[in-house]
Write an enzyme that holds these catalytic residues in place. Structure first.
Site, short mmCIF file in Angstrom:
data_model
loop_
_atom_site.label_atom_id
_atom_site.label_comp_id
_atom_site.label_asym_id
_atom_site.label_seq_id
_atom_site.Cartn_x
_atom_site.Cartn_y
_atom_site.Cartn_z
N GLY A 266 1.27 -1.03 0.16
CA GLY A 266 0.29 0.22 0.09
C GLY A 266 1.27 1.15 0.16
O GLY A 266 0.33 2.32 0.00
N HIS B 117 15.87 10.66 -8.52
CA HIS B 117 16.79 11.97 -8.57
C HIS B 117 16.18 12.91 -7.98
O HIS B 117 16.11 14.29 -7.96
CB HIS B 117 18.04 12.61 -9.65
N ASP C 72 28.85 7.03 -9.05
CA ASP C 72 27.74 5.83 -9.93
C ASP C 72 28.58 4.85 -9.07
O ASP C 72 29.01 4.22 -9.94
CB ASP C 72 27.09 6.12 -10.41
N GLY D 122 21.90 2.63 -18.57
CA GLY D 122 22.40 3.81 -18.10
C GLY D 122 23.11 4.74 -17.60
O GLY D 122 24.09 5.49 -17.59
N HIS D 123 23.50 3.35 -17.12
CA HIS D 123 25.11 3.36 -15.82
C HIS D 123 26.46 2.61 -15.86
O HIS D 123 26.55 1.70 -17.15
CB HIS D 123 24.62 2.31 -14.55
N HIS E 159 24.81 5.99 -5.09
CA HIS E 159 24.21 5.03 -5.65
C HIS E 159 24.34 3.41 -5.32
O HIS E 159 24.40 2.98 -6.55
CB HIS E 159 23.92 5.80 -6.87
ZN LIG Z 1 19.86 6.99 -10.22
ZN LIG Z 2 19.59 7.87 -13.67
#
Ligand SMILES: [Zn+2]
Ligand SMILES: [Zn+2]
Length: 545
Positions: free
Chosen positions: A46, A76, A193, A365-366, A388
């Site tokens: 919930g 972010h 990251d 994307g990392h 991250h």
């Molecule tokens: Zn992120």
């Molecule tokens: Zn991102």
């Protein structure tokens, strides 16, 4: 020796994937980098979403000199409205990121109040004592930046989400020159990251998706429905390109998809001809072989368009035989089960489903491990703090830095709320501040604590048992047989004996003493556990007449 220190205070994103939020504090000045949200795991029943705990800012709201958002992803940007309720400071973001934030603030009626400033990669801005240089990084959304932050205690590099893509969809690679320039000035600490730190090699370029989509468009016999994140602007571009090539028209479906596409087109981040795009209504009237729809719902969310299509409960249209559904995304950790359930249901409805595991219709994307090494070599920091990621990602990222020669004592693997201080070129891991979860549930923020979630879990797992007693006001004798009601605990027919035995137990145990309710609840709970090895929630209610 100066008495002022640089304090780095992670409020989110360290020890988890999501809700990134970092504070940089020097004297009586705070710079906030990112204000993200996190989507709940399956067992957080919930809960709509989770935001960082910013209790630390309670008595320091007026020290915040600025908020910089590195890019437009929810992890972010998603908590920005909540932060603005507490902090009134200027926000800095690149045009696309600003556009995405505006859509969000407008929805919460905060657009007039927010002090938004547009910045560009390559700009330098002054935020209190922090001189911040924004540099472009590749990621799965255009207009992402990393930060070089010059503080009186030294130069900090904050990577944001990044990868080193040599052939990005928008043709704009990561700013290597800026990274080298920062290194030349001597970097005190790098925060980078860690999301993919357990992936060896290099993350493939976004370009590899193009041939995969070409193949999908070439083979599709009916409609094509592509599901992705509403913020994945580069994917919209790639799908649009494929549509042009194969003579299909394109329709965006769903409010956030439509709003974001409109905004990206206006700002020039999406380059698609007007006659390519049609409304959903038009698309539904056309030959299925001539259209591609783009919608959200790649994470198995039951209320998303893809979720509703999979259960046949979408209002405007249904899955048709010969539809090709492309899930252009990677399941966020914890969502795998619901994603695969959705895929199975879509197959059952007659669609052909194409997802990451069977065709390269998505790339991360990392940065992967080799890119992380490149970043460390480019930036040459004295100290290193992986950010991250879950703890395993942070540990693995630290291991990579160690392999490249960063001494152990110069690496800080920390989680949310753990403060790190820099003074006279020395790093110290110091006190802890609150860094937990704040649950957002419906209109409520923070009124649902972990104990409520635990109760919901218990209810969902083993159901409940309600024991209703009617007692004589004076003598405390039972006036009626105890009433026992169960839900989600036991199948009625199998449970008759058990409930009969529970009733006898209750009859024997009832007395007038204080705490009869809690005592009785405990007694019933342990009795039922002994018999069934389940732990239903037990409630005893008393009425006296
Ligand atoms: Zn992120
Ligand atoms: Zn991102």
């Amino acid at each position: 020796m100066s008495d002022k220190k640089l304090r780095i205070i992670p409020l989110g994103g360290l020890g988890e994937v999501g809700k990134n939020m970092m504070l940089y504090e020097y004297g009586k000045n705070i710079l906030i980098v990112d204000t993200g949200l996190m989507f709940p795991e399956n067992d957080m029943l919930g809960i709509d979403y989770i935001i960082p705990d910013f209790e630390y800012l309670n008595d320091k709201a007026d020290l915040v000199r600025g908020i910089i958002i590195t890019h437009g992803h929810e992890d972010h940007t998603g908590a920005i409205s909540h932060v603005l309720e507490q902090v009134n400071a200027p926000i800095y973001a690149t045009p696309l990121t600003r556009g995405l934030i505006e859509v969000k603030l407008a929805r919460n009626g905060l657009l007039d109040k927010a002090q938004l400033n547009t910045v560009q990669a390559g700009d330098t801005i002054q935020v209190g004592p922090f001189t911040v240089e924004l540099f472009h990084v590749c990621h799965s959304i255009p207009d992402a930046v990393g930060l070089g932050i010059t503080t009186p205690a030294g130069l900090v590099v904050h990577s944001g989400d990044y990868k080193f893509d040599h052939t990005p969809v928008d043709g704009w690679p990561t700013d290597y020159a800026k990274l080298a320039d920062l290194a030349g000035r001597g970097v005190l600490v790098l925060l980078a990251d860690s999301t993919n730190s357990d992936r060896p090699g290099w993350t493939p370029s976004e370009k590899v998706i193009d041939p995969a989509f070409r193949e999908v468009f070439h083979n599709a016999e009916g409609r094509i429905i592509v599901a992705s994140f509403a913020s994945l602007i580069s994917r919209m571009q790639q799908v649009g390109n494929a549509a042009i090539e194969h003579g299909r028209k394109m329709a965006f479906v769903g409010l956030s998809m439509v709003e974001n596409a409109k905004m990206a087109l206006k700002l020039g981040y999406l380059d698609l001809p007007d006659d390519l795009m049609i409304s959903l209504d038009e698309a539904l009237r056309m030959d299925p072989r001539q259209v591609v729809l783009m919608c959200t719902g790649t994470q198995g969310e039951p209320t998303s368009i893809m979720g509703r299509l999979s259960t046949g409960t979408n209002r405007q249209f249904d899955i048709l035989e010969k539809d090709t559904v492309v899930l252009s995304s990677h399941p966020i950790p914890g969502n795998e089960e619901s994603v695969y359930r959705t895929i199975n249901r879509l197959f059952r409805r007659g669609a052909k489903v194409i997802y990451e595991a069977i065709a390269p219709v998505h790339v991360s994307g990392h940065a992967s491990q080799e890119e992380m090494k490149l970043l460390l070599h480019l930036v040459k920091p004295k100290y290193f703090i992986p950010i991250h990621g879950e703890l395993r990602h942070l540990k693995q990222h630290a291991e990579i830095a160690r392999q490249l020669g960063t001494p152990d004592e110069n690496i800080a693997v920390i989680e949310n709320g753990q403060v790190v201080e820099f003074q006279d070129d020395e790093m110290r891991v110091t006190e802890r501040v609150p860094g937990g979860y704040v649950f957002v549930d419906g209109a409520g923020v923070g009124d649902i604590g972990p104990s409520v979630v635990r109760e919901r879990e218990a209810l969902a797992r083993d159901g409940f048992v309600l024991v209703n007693l009617t007692l004589d006001h004076d003598s405390c004798n039972l006036l009626e047989e105890p009433e026992i009601i169960t839900r989600g605990f036991i199948y009625k027919r199998d449970g008759d004996d058990l409930l009969e035995n529970t009733r006898s137990l209750v009859k024997k145990a009832v007395d007038c003493g204080n705490g009869v309710q809690t005592d009785l609840e405990q007694t019933v709970k342990s009795f039922l556990y002994n018999k069934t090895k389940r732990r239903p929630m037990v409630f005893v209610t008393l009425s006296r007449t």
